[in-house]
Design an enzyme around this catalytic site. Structure first.
Site, PDB file in Angstrom:
ATOM      1  N   ASP A  10     -44.530   4.721  43.668  1.00 53.76           N
ATOM      2  CA  ASP A  10     -45.985   4.611  43.772  1.00 53.76           C
ATOM      3  C   ASP A  10     -46.484   3.613  42.728  1.00 53.76           C
ATOM      4  O   ASP A  10     -47.466   3.867  42.016  1.00 53.76           O
ATOM      5  CB  ASP A  10     -46.679   5.971  43.620  1.00 53.76           C
ATOM      6  CG  ASP A  10     -48.111   5.933  44.142  1.00 53.76           C
ATOM      7  OD1 ASP A  10     -48.544   4.876  44.621  1.00 53.76           O
ATOM      8  OD2 ASP A  10     -48.792   6.972  44.068  1.00 53.76           O
TER       9      ASP A  10
ATOM     10  N   HIS B  12     -51.076  10.286  52.470  1.00 53.28           N
ATOM     11  CA  HIS B  12     -51.616  10.697  51.173  1.00 53.28           C
ATOM     12  C   HIS B  12     -52.344  11.999  51.461  1.00 53.28           C
ATOM     13  O   HIS B  12     -53.450  12.003  52.009  1.00 53.28           O
ATOM     14  CB  HIS B  12     -52.572   9.635  50.625  1.00 53.28           C
ATOM     15  CG  HIS B  12     -53.130   9.993  49.288  1.00 53.28           C
ATOM     16  ND1 HIS B  12     -52.979   9.202  48.178  1.00 53.28           N
ATOM     17  CD2 HIS B  12     -53.831  11.076  48.872  1.00 53.28           C
ATOM     18  CE1 HIS B  12     -53.572   9.785  47.141  1.00 53.28           C
ATOM     19  NE2 HIS B  12     -54.095  10.924  47.539  1.00 53.28           N
TER      20      HIS B  12
ATOM     21  N   HIS C 249     -47.612  -0.587  45.717  1.00 54.10           N
ATOM     22  CA  HIS C 249     -48.885  -1.274  45.952  1.00 54.10           C
ATOM     23  C   HIS C 249     -48.814  -2.601  45.204  1.00 54.10           C
ATOM     24  O   HIS C 249     -49.079  -2.629  44.000  1.00 54.10           O
ATOM     25  CB  HIS C 249     -50.060  -0.462  45.409  1.00 54.10           C
ATOM     26  CG  HIS C 249     -50.185   0.921  45.977  1.00 54.10           C
ATOM     27  ND1 HIS C 249     -51.087   1.250  46.955  1.00 54.10           N
ATOM     28  CD2 HIS C 249     -49.528   2.081  45.695  1.00 54.10           C
ATOM     29  CE1 HIS C 249     -50.987   2.546  47.250  1.00 54.10           C
ATOM     30  NE2 HIS C 249     -50.039   3.067  46.491  1.00 54.10           N
ATOM     31  N   PHE C 250     -48.399  -3.648  45.895  1.00 52.54           N
ATOM     32  CA  PHE C 250     -48.260  -4.946  45.216  1.00 52.54           C
ATOM     33  C   PHE C 250     -49.562  -5.764  45.265  1.00 52.54           C
ATOM     34  O   PHE C 250     -49.586  -6.912  44.864  1.00 52.54           O
ATOM     35  CB  PHE C 250     -47.079  -5.731  45.782  1.00 52.54           C
ATOM     36  CG  PHE C 250     -45.707  -5.231  45.314  1.00 52.54           C
ATOM     37  CD1 PHE C 250     -45.580  -4.198  44.387  1.00 52.54           C
ATOM     38  CD2 PHE C 250     -44.538  -5.819  45.800  1.00 52.54           C
ATOM     39  CE1 PHE C 250     -44.323  -3.757  43.955  1.00 52.54           C
ATOM     40  CE2 PHE C 250     -43.277  -5.383  45.366  1.00 52.54           C
ATOM     41  CZ  PHE C 250     -43.168  -4.355  44.457  1.00 52.54           C
ATOM     42  N   ARG C 251     -50.642  -5.130  45.773  1.00 52.72           N
ATOM     43  CA  ARG C 251     -52.026  -5.584  45.558  1.00 52.72           C
ATOM     44  C   ARG C 251     -52.455  -6.868  46.253  1.00 52.72           C
ATOM     45  O   ARG C 251     -53.535  -7.396  45.943  1.00 52.72           O
ATOM     46  CB  ARG C 251     -52.308  -5.754  44.051  1.00 52.72           C
ATOM     47  CG  ARG C 251     -52.104  -4.507  43.215  1.00 52.72           C
ATOM     48  CD  ARG C 251     -52.995  -3.400  43.658  1.00 52.72           C
ATOM     49  NE  ARG C 251     -53.040  -2.272  42.712  1.00 52.72           N
ATOM     50  CZ  ARG C 251     -53.327  -1.037  43.070  1.00 52.72           C
ATOM     51  NH1 ARG C 251     -53.578  -0.753  44.342  1.00 52.72           N
ATOM     52  NH2 ARG C 251     -53.373  -0.082  42.172  1.00 52.72           N
TER      53      ARG C 251
ATOM     54  N   HIS D 122     -42.570   3.133  48.455  1.00 49.15           N
ATOM     55  CA  HIS D 122     -43.997   3.323  48.160  1.00 49.15           C
ATOM     56  C   HIS D 122     -44.438   2.436  47.001  1.00 49.15           C
ATOM     57  O   HIS D 122     -44.337   2.830  45.836  1.00 49.15           O
ATOM     58  CB  HIS D 122     -44.215   4.807  47.822  1.00 49.15           C
ATOM     59  CG  HIS D 122     -45.643   5.190  47.639  1.00 49.15           C
ATOM     60  ND1 HIS D 122     -46.038   6.511  47.567  1.00 49.15           N
ATOM     61  CD2 HIS D 122     -46.774   4.469  47.508  1.00 49.15           C
ATOM     62  CE1 HIS D 122     -47.341   6.571  47.399  1.00 49.15           C
ATOM     63  NE2 HIS D 122     -47.813   5.334  47.341  1.00 49.15           N
TER      64      HIS D 122
ATOM     65  N   ASN E 130     -53.683  -0.479  51.227  1.00 47.50           N
ATOM     66  CA  ASN E 130     -55.018  -0.368  50.602  1.00 47.50           C
ATOM     67  C   ASN E 130     -55.310  -1.586  49.729  1.00 47.50           C
ATOM     68  O   ASN E 130     -55.530  -1.493  48.530  1.00 47.50           O
ATOM     69  CB  ASN E 130     -55.153   0.933  49.798  1.00 47.50           C
ATOM     70  CG  ASN E 130     -54.120   1.081  48.716  1.00 47.50           C
ATOM     71  OD1 ASN E 130     -53.021   0.543  48.798  1.00 47.50           O
ATOM     72  ND2 ASN E 130     -54.452   1.816  47.669  1.00 47.50           N
TER      73      ASN E 130
ATOM     74  N   HIS F 165     -52.931  -1.275  37.592  1.00 51.20           N
ATOM     75  CA  HIS F 165     -54.299  -1.653  37.249  1.00 51.20           C
ATOM     76  C   HIS F 165     -54.207  -2.297  35.881  1.00 51.20           C
ATOM     77  O   HIS F 165     -53.274  -2.018  35.117  1.00 51.20           O
ATOM     78  CB  HIS F 165     -55.213  -0.420  37.169  1.00 51.20           C
ATOM     79  CG  HIS F 165     -55.401   0.274  38.485  1.00 51.20           C
ATOM     80  ND1 HIS F 165     -56.256  -0.181  39.464  1.00 51.20           N
ATOM     81  CD2 HIS F 165     -54.824   1.399  38.991  1.00 51.20           C
ATOM     82  CE1 HIS F 165     -56.203   0.632  40.511  1.00 51.20           C
ATOM     83  NE2 HIS F 165     -55.343   1.593  40.248  1.00 51.20           N
TER      84      HIS F 165
HETATM   85  O1  DOR Z   1     -52.982   6.759  41.856  1.00 49.70           O
HETATM   86  C1  DOR Z   1     -53.025   6.148  42.917  1.00 49.70           C
HETATM   87  N1  DOR Z   1     -53.154   4.829  42.942  1.00 49.70           N
HETATM   88  N2  DOR Z   1     -52.975   6.821  44.058  1.00 49.70           N
HETATM   89  C2  DOR Z   1     -53.212   6.253  45.234  1.00 49.70           C
HETATM   90  O2  DOR Z   1     -53.217   6.923  46.236  1.00 49.70           O
HETATM   91  C3  DOR Z   1     -53.521   4.815  45.328  1.00 49.70           C
HETATM   92  C4  DOR Z   1     -53.015   4.111  44.156  1.00 49.70           C
HETATM   93  C5  DOR Z   1     -53.604   2.747  44.019  1.00 49.70           C
HETATM   94  O3  DOR Z   1     -53.536   1.985  44.994  1.00 49.70           O
HETATM   95  O4  DOR Z   1     -54.130   2.416  42.959  1.00 49.70           O
HETATM   96 ZN    ZN Z   2     -49.624   5.102  46.523  1.00 47.18          ZN
END
Ligand code: DOR
Ligand code: ZN
Length: 407
Positions: free
Chosen positions: A294, A167, A44-46, A42, A76, A298
């Site tokens: 996760d 989610h 998120h490498f953006r 899990h 996402n 940011h």
């Molecule tokens: O805290 C989170 N950040 N929860 C998520 O479901 C998405 C993730 C994000 O992509 O920033």
């Molecule tokens: Zn996530």
């Protein structure tokens, strides 16, 4: 040939390990623990679209520094990964970025469920690790909160033998609470707005759908005692429900908002200490299957904004292993459990081929976490200032040896 002498193994024996493909090299393993390369299901490498927060050049270094050799990346992005074309574009960008830094990180991609694009799923079914469903809104615009679409996606997954990752937070509960507490500025309201019942209600629905369709459901980031009670019962009934928790729920709690502020804001939110101790219990009893970081970076200036503007998500891929190793040293889990959670279970649940990736972890020296020293592009950690054992010294990935001190 690479030889590591006298290295500690997860079963508490000392052994000599060898690996081919490396020119003659002997490493003294007396201070080291050998683990299979971690699988982080899990992240998120953006990429694409949010490269100001993270990219694969930085994140692959962060992964290796954290002992992770396989990641599953979330859809996402901007745009969201919801069509075959976007998926293929994403593969190309990632491969280019990894080639640039010469790191053969293993990865797979989740495909985003978008009710207007279900036909795209069939096109990519053999190229993805599963379908990601956002039952509650989070970063990005992926959301599927109506029950009829959820039934449709489960029917589709059944027909094509796909796993669904969820989610699981109830959107309606969150929206109502958000209205009610709209004027609040204290970060602790993030946990009140996204209350435990929002997660519990969504998990209830996931279990119902799993039972109807008999499709494997991977529930992401479980954080509450209530969810665990439901999952435990579902597992006892033999349903294919798998659950992940994240380091922030195991090592941080909602009493820390005064210190953490925006650094403690993620979805689902931090929970009470009582939930945390039940998470640890469930982890040791085998109710929790995996630990996903996760990793959701940011920028720090975004995270330093007031509650209403601060985005949700924290980086974590390079701190999961040191946190768990330090917990092992404190007697909170065994090494065999650590390997089950970070390697064996994800390999089995997601049907991954076996590899011989290896992490050699320093179990003698401590290090304090410092924002600027993090490899993630966002350059901060919610665990800043904490002193930990268990940083990897070497990683053997895809037949190459990486010296972590060189990054
Ligand atoms: O805290 C989170 N950040 N929860 C998520 O479901 C998405 C993730 C994000 O992509 O920033
Ligand atoms: Zn996530």
């Amino acid at each position: 040939m690479l030889k590591i002498l006298n290295v500690l193994m997860p079963d508490n024996t000392r052994q000599t390990i060898t690996r081919p493909y490396i020119d003659d090299l002997i490493i003294d393993g007396s201070d080291l623990l050998a683990l299979p390369g971690l699988i982080d299901p899990h992240v998120h490498f953006r990429v694409p679209g949010m490269e100001d927060k993270e990219d694969w050049q930085h994140a692959s270094v962060a992964a290796i520094k954290g002992g992770v050799t396989t990641v599953f990346d979330m859809p996402n992005t901007k745009p969201a990964t919801t069509t075959a074309e976007r998926l293929h574009d994403k593969f190309n960008i990632i491969n280019t970025q990894l080639t640039e830094v010469n790191l053969p990180l293993r990865y797979k991609l989740f495909f985003g469920a978008d009710k207007n694009q279900f036909h795209e799923i069939v096109k990519v079914k053999d190229e993805i690790v599963g379908i990601k469903v956002f039952m509650g809104a989070s970063t990005g615009d992926l959301l599927m909160d109506d029950e009829s679409s959820l039934h449709a996606i489960y029917a589709l997954a059944k027909a094509h033998n796909l796993l669904i990752a969820l989610h699981a937070e109830d959107e309606l509960i969150i929206r109502n609470n958000a209205k009610r507490y709209a004027a609040e500025t204290d970060f602790k309201y993030h946990s009140i707005i996204r209350e435990p019942q929002a997660a519990v209600k969504a998990v209830e629905l996931v279990i119902k759908l799993t039972e109807i369709y008999n499709v494997p459901s991977y529930i992401l980031h479980i954080s509450t005692a209530g969810e665990l009670a439901l999952v435990k019962d579902a597992k006892l009934r033999g349903l294919p429900v798998y659950v992940e928790t994240c380091p922030h729920y195991l090592f941080l709690d909602d009493s820390q908002y005064p210190d953490l502020a925006g650094r403690g804001k993620m979805n689902p939110p931090l929970r009470a200490k009582a939930d945390q101790s039940i998470l640890w219990q469930a982890l040791n009893e085998g109710v929790i299957d995996t630990i996903g970081s996760d990793h959701a970076p940011h920028k720090l200036d975004e995270k330093e904004q007031p509650l209403c503007k601060c985005p949700s998500g924290v980086p974590g891929i390079e701190t999961t292993l040191p946190l768990l190793i330090t917990a092992w040293q404190q007697g909170k889990l065994s090494l065999t459990k650590l390997v089950e959670l970070t390697h064996d279970n994800p390999q089995r649940i997601f049907n991954l081929p076996i590899n011989d990736d290896l992490v050699l972890v320093d179990i003698v020296n401590k290090r304090t976490l410092i924002d600027e020293q993090m490899a993630t592009k966002c350059k901060w950690t919610p665990f800043v200032g904490i002193e930990l054992y268990g940083f990897p010294r070497y990683v053997y990935l895809n037949q190459q040896l990486f010296d972590c001190s060189k990054f």
